[in-house]
Design a protein around this motif. Structure first.
Motif: not given
Length: 179
Positions: A116, A140, A145
């Motif tokens: 991420s 995303r 999130a």
């Protein structure tokens, strides 16, 4: 109750390329497990890759958006193109997240699927570059999130924030959801 998509390897499942797990030990994750919030998923396994398998990295100079757009590949050290497995796995993770009402994903850092904040640089030298894996990017793009195993407190804060704005209650747990 909103759910948390979590990398299977972080839950102790031996699904990583090398047949190992990378379990995360955190009180918030344990609480989510008890509350029945966890949706355990491995995009690489759902994409059809075996365990163990050769490592794979996004081509040097490319990123997850390039892979998803068909402009770049994910390769093994021998040059075998495994892009299709990673893209299918990312789409599977998104479908799973949508089906379970996932608000937050807690994924394994550095992976060409789940990274991420950083991913391996494509040279198989252990170097990393800022960026994200294809699953993290796709999630995303669709409003989920995405955080990593070192950001559990932030994930808990975001989950609470989402629930306070969308009205989902937090009933007592029902167990562990897997896919």
């Amino acid at each position: 109750m909103r759910k948390v998509l979590v990398s299977a390897c972080l839950m102790g499942r031996r699904v990583r390329y090398d047949g190992r797990a990378k379990p995360v030990d955190d009180a918030a994750v344990e609480r989510w497990r008890r509350e029945g919030r966890l949706v355990v998923h491995c995009p690489e396994i759902s994409g059809g890759l075996p365990v163990p398998r050769p490592p794979a990295e996004i081509e040097p100079g490319a990123d997850a958006a390039d892979v998803l757009a068909g402009r770049a590949r994910i390769l093994t050290p021998e040059g075998v193109d495994v892009t299709e497995h990673f893209v299918f796995g990312a789409r599977s993770a998104l479908a799973t997240a949508r089906a379970h009402g996932v608000a937050v994903a807690l994924l394994k850092q550095s992976s060409p699927s789940c990274g991420s904040r950083e991913v391996y640089d494509g040279t198989f030298s252990g170097g990393k570059v800022p960026g994200e894996g294809v699953t993290a990017h796709l999630l995303r793009e669709h409003g989920i999130a995405v955080l990593d195993e070192d950001q559990v407190a932030e994930a808990a804060r975001l989950l609470a924030e989402v629930e306070s704005t969308d009205g989902h209650a937090t009933p007592p747990g029902q167990g562990l959801t897997t896919s």
